[in-house]
Scaffold this motif. Structure first.
Motif, PDB file in Angstrom:
ATOM      1  N   LEU A 126       0.826  -1.211   0.000  1.00 23.60           N
ATOM      2  CA  LEU A 126       0.000   0.000   0.000  1.00 23.60           C
ATOM      3  C   LEU A 126       0.860   1.261   0.000  1.00 23.60           C
ATOM      4  CD1 LEU A 126      -2.710  -1.140   2.567  1.00 23.60           C
ATOM      5  CD2 LEU A 126      -2.981  -0.933   0.089  1.00 23.60           C
ATOM      6  N   GLU A 127       1.959   1.236   0.736  1.00 17.22           N
ATOM      7  CA  GLU A 127       2.836   2.415   0.785  1.00 17.22           C
ATOM      8  C   GLU A 127       3.358   2.786  -0.594  1.00 17.22           C
ATOM      9  OE1 GLU A 127       6.023   2.382   3.565  1.00 17.22           O
ATOM     10  OE2 GLU A 127       4.752   1.866   5.282  1.00 17.22           O
ATOM     11  N   THR A 128       3.677   1.788  -1.395  1.00 14.86           N
ATOM     12  CA  THR A 128       4.224   2.084  -2.724  1.00 14.86           C
ATOM     13  C   THR A 128       3.184   2.734  -3.631  1.00 14.86           C
ATOM     14  OG1 THR A 128       3.651  -0.106  -3.605  1.00 14.86           O
ATOM     15  CG2 THR A 128       5.806   0.130  -2.548  1.00 14.86           C
ATOM     16  N   ARG A 129       1.890   2.567  -3.315  1.00 12.75           N
ATOM     17  CA  ARG A 129       0.832   3.098  -4.171  1.00 12.75           C
ATOM     18  C   ARG A 129       0.157   4.344  -3.610  1.00 12.75           C
ATOM     19  NH1 ARG A 129      -0.670   3.614  -7.361  1.00 12.75           N
ATOM     20  NH2 ARG A 129      -2.383   2.535  -8.370  1.00 12.75           N
ATOM     21  N   THR A 130       0.404   4.646  -2.338  1.00 15.70           N
ATOM     22  CA  THR A 130      -0.320   5.769  -1.718  1.00 15.70           C
ATOM     23  C   THR A 130       0.604   6.871  -1.227  1.00 15.70           C
ATOM     24  OG1 THR A 130      -0.282   4.689   0.468  1.00 15.70           O
ATOM     25  CG2 THR A 130      -2.159   4.204  -0.976  1.00 15.70           C
ATOM     26  N   ARG A 131       1.875   6.736  -1.455  1.00 15.98           N
ATOM     27  CA  ARG A 131       2.834   7.716  -0.925  1.00 15.98           C
ATOM     28  C   ARG A 131       2.511   9.128  -1.437  1.00 15.98           C
ATOM     29  NH1 ARG A 131       7.334   7.130   1.814  1.00 15.98           N
ATOM     30  NH2 ARG A 131       7.210   4.858   1.581  1.00 15.98           N
ATOM     31  N   ASN A 132       2.679  10.075  -0.517  1.00 20.75           N
ATOM     32  CA  ASN A 132       2.470  11.512  -0.773  1.00 20.75           C
ATOM     33  C   ASN A 132       0.991  11.907  -0.852  1.00 20.75           C
ATOM     34  OD1 ASN A 132       5.288  11.900  -0.899  1.00 20.75           O
ATOM     35  ND2 ASN A 132       5.299  11.396  -3.083  1.00 20.75           N
ATOM     36  N   GLU A 133       0.085  10.975  -0.555  1.00 25.10           N
ATOM     37  CA  GLU A 133      -1.339  11.292  -0.483  1.00 25.10           C
ATOM     38  C   GLU A 133      -1.932  10.604   0.741  1.00 25.10           C
ATOM     39  OE1 GLU A 133      -2.940  13.414  -2.115  1.00 25.10           O
ATOM     40  OE2 GLU A 133      -1.762  13.770  -3.945  1.00 25.10           O
ATOM     41  N   ARG A 134      -3.173  10.978   1.096  1.00 23.72           N
ATOM     42  CA  ARG A 134      -3.866  10.361   2.216  1.00 23.72           C
ATOM     43  C   ARG A 134      -4.988   9.471   1.695  1.00 23.72           C
ATOM     44  NH1 ARG A 134      -5.649  15.409   5.670  1.00 23.72           N
ATOM     45  NH2 ARG A 134      -6.110  16.146   3.546  1.00 23.72           N
ATOM     46  N   PHE A 135      -5.081   8.251   2.237  1.00 20.14           N
ATOM     47  CA  PHE A 135      -6.070   7.272   1.786  1.00 20.14           C
ATOM     48  C   PHE A 135      -6.788   6.662   2.991  1.00 20.14           C
ATOM     49  CE2 PHE A 135      -3.566   7.665  -1.963  1.00 20.14           C
ATOM     50  CZ  PHE A 135      -4.310   7.197  -3.034  1.00 20.14           C
ATOM     51  N   TRP A 136      -8.120   6.670   2.932  1.00 19.05           N
ATOM     52  CA  TRP A 136      -8.902   6.018   3.973  1.00 19.05           C
ATOM     53  C   TRP A 136      -8.672   4.511   3.972  1.00 19.05           C
ATOM     54  CZ3 TRP A 136     -10.230   9.343   7.309  1.00 19.05           C
ATOM     55  CH2 TRP A 136     -10.864  10.557   7.020  1.00 19.05           C
ATOM     56  N   ILE A 137      -8.674   3.926   5.186  1.00 23.72           N
ATOM     57  CA  ILE A 137      -8.626   2.470   5.354  1.00 23.72           C
ATOM     58  C   ILE A 137      -9.826   2.059   6.203  1.00 23.72           C
ATOM     59  CG2 ILE A 137      -6.117   2.353   5.086  1.00 23.72           C
ATOM     60  CD1 ILE A 137      -5.849   2.188   8.107  1.00 23.72           C
ATOM     61  N   GLY A 138     -10.051   0.774   6.332  1.00 21.77           N
ATOM     62  CA  GLY A 138     -11.241   0.284   7.032  1.00 21.77           C
ATOM     63  C   GLY A 138     -11.080   0.191   8.529  1.00 21.77           C
ATOM     64  N   LEU A 139     -10.616   1.257   9.159  1.00 20.36           N
ATOM     65  CA  LEU A 139     -10.367   1.294  10.603  1.00 20.36           C
ATOM     66  C   LEU A 139     -11.061   2.501  11.217  1.00 20.36           C
ATOM     67  CD1 LEU A 139      -8.733   0.012  12.975  1.00 20.36           C
ATOM     68  CD2 LEU A 139      -6.845   1.543  12.345  1.00 20.36           C
ATOM     69  N   HIS A 140     -11.716   2.315  12.368  1.00 23.96           N
ATOM     70  CA  HIS A 140     -12.442   3.432  12.993  1.00 23.96           C
ATOM     71  C   HIS A 140     -12.656   3.170  14.486  1.00 23.96           C
ATOM     72  CE1 HIS A 140     -16.301   1.327  13.672  1.00 23.96           C
ATOM     73  NE2 HIS A 140     -15.918   0.605  12.610  1.00 23.96           N
TER      74      HIS A 140
END
Length: 215
Positions: A126-140
């Motif tokens: 996931l880090e290789t695809r989301t770096r430099n942006e913010r992405f929601w994950i299924g945690l709350h």
């Protein structure tokens, strides 16, 4: 005078011994040539039979699974090429930033859910695809403050974690109840109504469901 010489010359020629060449080598060469031609034809017919057999096998395989090649090239589905394959599952990285609840609903509409980060291998992917942006994950922790839960019911307490230093926390007395991958890949809690990109996750489809049905 010429008439007299001719009979003499004729008689002289008839008096010579004619040398006959043996015919055996000629027959041998003809036989060898014929044998080689027969061998060549046999080899050619054998190759043709082998190719025909392979073509029949391919034809039979396509009849059983006409989209088999697509399944190998696009394991997440030939018609869903925006999904990326990793370690037995498929992942969708959104191109639009939305609030957490909308991201959750968008994933569910695609028969998936917000990603569950349950291993270092998945975290690295996931880090290789989301770096430099913010992405929601299924945690709350929407239900009880400080009690974090994964959408699929995975055990948060004993499971993999990758929070930023000092996270999760409360910033300026705002409820930060939704988890996201921060710009460097570490986890951060954030206000759920803020806009972020998101990652959907789903299990690998079977061949029968990944291939569209022909009319």
């Amino acid at each position: 005078m010429d008439g007299e010489r001719f009979p003499d010359a004729f008689r002289s020629y008839r008096g010579k011994t004619l040398i006959q060449r043996p015919l055996c080598p000629t027959y041998v060469l003809l036989g060898v040539s014929y044998f080689l031609v027969v061998i060549g034809l046999a080899v050619a017919l054998s190759k043709v039979a082998a190719v025909s057999s392979e073509l029949r096998k391919v034809k039979d395989d396509l009849a059983k699974d006409p989209f088999g090649n697509d399944f190998h090239l696009f394991p997440c589905g030939a018609n869903t090429r925006q999904w990326e394959y990793f370690s037995g599952k498929c992942y969708y990285f959104s191109l639009q930033a939305v609030p957490w609840h909308q991201a959750k609903a968008d994933c569910e509409r695609q028969q998936s859910q917000l990603v569950i980060v349950d291993s270092l291998a998945k975290q690295n992917f996931l880090e290789t695809r989301t770096r430099n942006e913010r992405f929601w994950i299924g945690l709350h922790d929407l239900h009880t403050e400080g009690v974090w839960k994964w959408l699929d019911g995975s055990n948060y307490i004993t499971g993999f974690k990758n929070w930023k230093t000092g996270e999760p926390n409360t910033y300026l007395n705002r409820d930060e109840d939704c988890g996201q991958l921060w710009i460097n890949g570490e986890w951060n809690d954030f206000t759920c109504n803020s806009n972020s990109y998101y990652v959907c996750e789903k299990t690998l489809p079977t061949k029968s469901t990944s291939a569209p049905k022909r009319a």
